[in-house]
Design a protein around this motif. Structure first.
Motif, mmCIF file in Angstrom:
data_model
loop_
_atom_site.group_PDB
_atom_site.id
_atom_site.type_symbol
_atom_site.label_atom_id
_atom_site.label_comp_id
_atom_site.label_asym_id
_atom_site.label_seq_id
_atom_site.Cartn_x
_atom_site.Cartn_y
_atom_site.Cartn_z
ATOM 1 N N GLU A 134 17.734 -1.430 -11.022
ATOM 2 C CA GLU A 134 18.155 -0.838 -9.739
ATOM 3 C C GLU A 134 17.707 -1.723 -8.569
ATOM 4 O O GLU A 134 17.167 -1.240 -7.576
ATOM 5 C CB GLU A 134 17.594 0.577 -9.579
ATOM 6 C CG GLU A 134 17.904 1.488 -10.753
ATOM 7 C CD GLU A 134 19.392 1.724 -10.977
ATOM 8 O OE1 GLU A 134 19.940 0.999 -11.852
ATOM 9 O OE2 GLU A 134 19.989 2.584 -10.336
ATOM 10 N N GLU A 137 21.601 -3.772 -5.996
ATOM 11 C CA GLU A 137 22.341 -3.035 -4.950
ATOM 12 C C GLU A 137 21.552 -2.954 -3.646
ATOM 13 O O GLU A 137 22.065 -2.502 -2.626
ATOM 14 C CB GLU A 137 22.749 -1.642 -5.453
ATOM 15 C CG GLU A 137 21.634 -0.619 -5.601
ATOM 16 C CD GLU A 137 20.883 -0.747 -6.941
ATOM 17 O OE1 GLU A 137 21.144 -1.714 -7.687
ATOM 18 O OE2 GLU A 137 20.023 0.116 -7.219
ATOM 19 N N HIS A 138 20.286 -3.421 -3.701
ATOM 20 C CA HIS A 138 19.471 -3.459 -2.474
ATOM 21 C C HIS A 138 19.556 -4.830 -1.800
ATOM 22 O O HIS A 138 18.900 -5.051 -0.782
ATOM 23 C CB HIS A 138 18.007 -3.131 -2.799
ATOM 24 C CG HIS A 138 17.821 -1.708 -3.255
ATOM 25 N ND1 HIS A 138 17.478 -0.687 -2.424
ATOM 26 C CD2 HIS A 138 18.004 -1.145 -4.482
ATOM 27 C CE1 HIS A 138 17.427 0.451 -3.100
ATOM 28 N NE2 HIS A 138 17.735 0.193 -4.364
ATOM 29 N N HIS A 183 20.860 1.143 -0.051
ATOM 30 C CA HIS A 183 21.863 0.447 -0.881
ATOM 31 C C HIS A 183 22.837 -0.316 0.008
ATOM 32 O O HIS A 183 23.332 0.212 0.989
ATOM 33 C CB HIS A 183 22.654 1.458 -1.739
ATOM 34 C CG HIS A 183 21.883 1.943 -2.918
ATOM 35 N ND1 HIS A 183 22.423 2.790 -3.849
ATOM 36 C CD2 HIS A 183 20.617 1.688 -3.329
ATOM 37 C CE1 HIS A 183 21.509 3.054 -4.769
ATOM 38 N NE2 HIS A 183 20.403 2.396 -4.475
HETATM 39 MG MG LIG Z 1 18.851 1.832 -5.885
#
Ligand SMILES: [Mg+2]
Ligand SMILES: C[S@@+](CC[C@H](N)C(=O)[O-])C[C@H]1O[C@@H](n2cnc3c(N)ncnc32)[C@H](O)[C@@H]1O
Length: 353
Positions: A134, A137-138, A183
């Motif tokens: 994760e 997307e940053h 995001h």
């Molecule tokens: Mg995220």
């Protein structure tokens, strides 16, 4: 979810997330998605036993905490751009008292670095596994454009795991377009796969896609499953034929030597037959070799059995059938028929079973 493995050929698999939509339209993932993502990495560590693992964008270091128990890992590194997160969570990575009492067999060093994944850092060279959970997307578009060159090109670990949210689920969430204020984008599976395939291609990695939850179902393509179904159907069919043959013999006996009070069963429907066949199926069965008796042994040719619809649909050739069932039933000497005792249904299995 992407696993990229350097220079090792593998297949591409596209899977889906496992989700449950509750009545009030609040989406919940079972188990929670973060657990599924971590489990995916743990399974990978179990399988590949990497020595040096780095988690980029490690956040509150939860994944590192889970990974430090693996005896194969000797160097565990976390990197995050958010220094505060590293400071407030780093102490969780110190050894417990128990780890002094029962020390590991091999050394383990855990280090956290403050830094950005898009800056080359020579301390991250030579790793077996790099995870980016994760994270992408940053990254803004400039950083996302630099990411492949740094991680795949420069750091070039043996394996890279990248996970990112699947935007296809977003319509199921009650809120806005992006799931997190930080995001910069959220991709559909197709967008992610296009990006990841291009990156893997450019840096000579092979790529595999999966949802965080994957499971495979039994199918007739799997030999164990095919064998299980085949032997099961076969025993049912053999038993039907054996009982029918017994009944036929009894009827013949009565015809030759009728006794007062005998009922004429020959006109009664054959309840034990159980199956209704189409004309084509009947013709296929009738054109196949008939069961026969040798003394007390009842022999059913494999070709006969294969003519029955439930076995026919398994699309197994006679030779393959023979080898699949050989250790589960008694075969005639030439292997062309199954042999059972006409009067005892418990003798299907070979003697050494
Ligand atoms: Mg995220
Ligand atoms: C959504 S969190 C994921 C944390 C962790 N990987 C997990 O799965 O629980 C994203 C993390 O990436 C970090 N991050 C964002 N941009 C980064 C960059 N350029 N370099 C390193 N870390 C970054 C953030 O500070 C944040 O901790």
């Amino acid at each position: 979810m992407e696993v990229a493995e350097k220079n090792i050929p593998c297949n591409s698999v596209v899977g889906g997330n496992f989700e449950e939509v509750c009545s009030e339209k609040v989406i919940r993932f079972k188990p929670p998605l973060y657990k599924q993502r971590y489990q995916f990495v743990r399974d990978l560590v179990d399988r590949h036993e990497p020595k040096k693992v780095a988690d980029l964008g490690c956040g509150d270091t939860k994944l590192l905490k889970l990974l430090k128990i693996y005896p194969c890992i000797q160097l565990l590194v976390g990197v995050d751009i958010n220094e505060e997160k590293l400071h407030s969570n780093g102490h969780h990575l110190s050894p417990y008292l128990g780890e002094f009492v029962k020390p590991r067999d091999l050394d383990l060093t855990v280090t956290l670095y403050h830094g950005s994944v898009v800056e080359r850092d020579s301390r991250l060279l030579g790793f077996d596994l790099i995870t980016c959970i994760e994270l992408i997307e940053h990254l803004n578009s400039d950083d996302l454009a630099r990411f492949p060159e740094v991680v795949f090109g420069y750091l070039s670990p043996s394996m890279i795991v990248i996970s990112t949210p699947n935007a296809e689920f977003n319509p199921l969430f009650p809120t806005v377009t992006l799931r997190d204020a930080d995001h910069k984008f959220e991709w559909s599976r197709m967008e992610f796969q296009t990006w990841a395939s291009r990156v893997a291609d450019s840096y000579n990695y092979c790529v595999e896609f999966t949802g965080v939850y994957t499971t495979s179902y039994p199918s007739l393509q799997q030999e164990k499953v095919l064998k299980f179904v085949l032997v099961g159907e076969l025993l049912i069919q053999v038993e039907r034929l054996r009982l029918r043959h017994q009944r036929m013999l009894r009827e013949q006996e009565k015809e030759l030597d009728p006794k007062p009070g005998d009922t004429d069963f020959s006109q009664a429907p054959h309840l034990l037959l159980g199956e209704v066949f189409t004309e084509a199926e009947k013709a296929r069965i009738e054109n196949s070799p008939q069961p026969f008796c040798e003394g007390e042994k009842f022999c059913i040719p494999l070709r006969r059995l294969l003519a029955y619809p439930k076995l026919h649909r398994l699309c197994v050739e006679e030779d393959r059938m023979r080898s699949l069932i050989a250790d589960s039933v008694c075969l005639s000497n030439d292997g062309s028929a199954i042999v059972v005792d006409l009067h005892n249904s418990w003798d299907y299995w070979p003697e050494d079973n």
